[in-house]
Design an enzyme around this catalytic site. Structure first.
Site, PDB file in Angstrom:
ATOM      1  CB  SER A 178       2.571  -9.299   2.232  1.00 34.68           C
ATOM      2  OG  SER A 178       2.863  -9.276   3.670  1.00 34.68           O
ATOM      3  CB  CYS A 195      -0.752  -0.090   1.183  1.00 38.18           C
ATOM      4  SG  CYS A 195      -1.891   1.387   1.285  1.00 38.18           S
TER       5      CYS A 195
END
Length: 477
Positions: A359, A302
């Protein structure tokens, strides 16, 4: 202007406390996902198109957590993903897949392949059971134009409605069969037991299950366009929780969407976010949510904070939001910034009930996508849902049109695309994470997450303290 400090996980440590935990098995990781749903471990797989589809959601549920199916699919595709999860572990499959016995073998094979099942129940024109056709029958069939009746097994062992799982298990074993159709007195199919589903009861004792014994699963919807139709379809597929998915959850769009869904489907469990402040949490709770997702700009892919300059360091965001959540008995989900089990432990100690993982789970066997090889190492693609490619793909799904002619300057990406190392099975990763959490509880002198939250004490550390926390003055093998 008064500027206060904001802290993230690497800025603090949990102060060790006296512990009477003599073994990690004494700790209990069960926790609330939402107002009315509990999990056996505090982990959720993120609703990202490189993290969670049916395979990931099944693995998460079997371990005791839950997966959230991403929304960058058609309504039919997302509903089908939910159904796959539900069918993967039903004690009784209520609507088994059937095929008319006068269908061609090719049609039956294609249907079984499309549904991802190893066999079909063959019926007459009125829907009564006449046989079973399985992978084995397909393999030894030399002519796809033959009809199912020519290759199916006609002598089928069946049972009556009301049969218990224990009795079904005995019948499957005694008759050495893998499928046990439930048939009423008139020959109509009322369900199906399978040996695989029965075995799953014993193989996954920590599994997160719904009231029918099926794996729990969530699914995401947006705040524009078809979100009401999508929600209705997902609920018809018996999804357990709806996640209202928007980057800036403290917004009119998010609040309006929550209110509309709750009004139309009052029994629906709703998670909404993402927010990073107490006021954002309060407004979503007043709108009717059953849990709040916290985290703006903290994910590894992000770049919201870089592009917009907005965000709150994740630990501070969780602490602020959890204070409001506690007042209203609404669980908080920490979404983003978690790289290790230590980070997850700190998030839980700060007041989060669960932790959403992205992740860490990307690059596993269960995550969508193919394995790529670069410099003799294996990777999988992992991307933010506000990345350029994801944004274009989303528009294509929403409009049914390609975006080849779009001006790329019209897109302002708040995420990036990346590759993460291939990691193998997600089950192994979850074992390590849950083991770390259990150890974290023991260091805090707590047997449960709730006790840890009540007793937790944080201490700030300097850069030197952070360096001291890492391996140092050695050559790591």
């Amino acid at each position: 202007m008064d500027i206060r400090d904001g802290l993230t996980f690497d800025d603090v440590l949990l102060v060790p406390k006296y512990s009477d935990v003599t073994t990690r098995s004494q700790t209990d990781l069960s926790t609330k996902l939402s107002r009315n749903i509990r999990l056996n471990i505090p982990f959720i797989s993120a609703n990202m198109d490189t993290v969670t589809e049916a395979s990931m959601a099944v693995a998460m549920a079997r371990t005791g957590g839950i997966g959230i199916i991403h929304r960058f699919l058609t309504i039919q595709e997302e509903s089908a993903q939910v159904l796959k999860v539900k069918r993967s572990g039903s004690v009784i499959i209520e609507n088994p897949y059937m095929i008319p016995m006068n269908s061609t073998v090719r049609r039956a094979y294609d249907y079984a392949d499309e549904m991802g099942v190893s066999g079909l129940l063959a019926t007459d024109d009125d829907g009564r059971l006449k046989g079973i056709v399985t992978d084995r029958d397909f393999i030894f069939c030399s002519d796809d134009n033959m009809i199912v009746a020519d290759i199916m097994t006609r002598d089928v062992v069946t049972t009556a409605p009301g049969t218990s799982a224990e009795d079904a298990k005995r019948m499957l074993r005694d008759n050495r069969v893998e499928k046990l159709p439930i048939v009423d007195d008139d020959g109509y199919i009322r369900g199906l037991f399978t040996s695989k589903d029965i075995a799953n009861i014993d193989n996954y004792p920590m599994a997160a299950k719904d009231s029918k014994g099926r794996p729990m699963v969530g699914a995401a919807v947006g705040v524009k366009g078809d979100f009401m139709e999508r929600t209705e379809a997902l609920l018809e597929a018996e999804v357990d929780v709806i996640v209202v998915d928007i980057a800036h959850g403290h917004s009119q769009n998010a609040i309006r969407t929550v209110k509309n869904i709750k009004k139309a489907f009052p029994d629906c469990e709703i998670i909404a976010g993402n927010v990073a402040t107490a006021s954002g949490t309060l407004d979503l709770i007043r709108a009717g949510v059953d849990a709040v997702k916290v985290g703006v700009g903290s994910g590894s892919i992000c770049i919201t904070r870089v592009i917009t300059g907005s965000g709150v360091p994740q630990l501070t965001a969780v602490i602020d939001c959890a204070r409001i959540g506690k007042d209203y008995d609404i669980p908080i989900i920490s979404d983003g910034g978690t790289r290790t089990s230590g980070d997850a432990t700190k998030a839980l100690a700060a007041g989060a009930s669960t932790v959403m993982l992205g992740s860490i789970l990307g690059g596993t066997d269960e995550s969508p996508g193919t394995v790529l090889t670069k410099n003799n190492k294996r990777y999988k693609v992992y991307r933010g849902m506000a990345s350029l490619a994801a944004s274009i793909g989303r528009k294509t799904k929403e409009t049914g049109m390609t975006s080849l002619e779009d001006d790329l300057n019209d897109y302002v990406a708040e995420g990036v695309e990346a590759m993460v190392p291939y990691k193998g099975s997600v089950t192994d990763i979850l074992k390590q994470l849950t083991g770390g959490i259990r150890s974290g509880l023991s260091y805090c002198g707590a047997h449960t997450i709730k006790t840890m939250q009540d007793e937790a004490e944080f201490i700030k550390m300097s850069r030197a303290g952070f360096a001291e926390s890492q391996p140092h003055d050695v050559s790591v093998i």
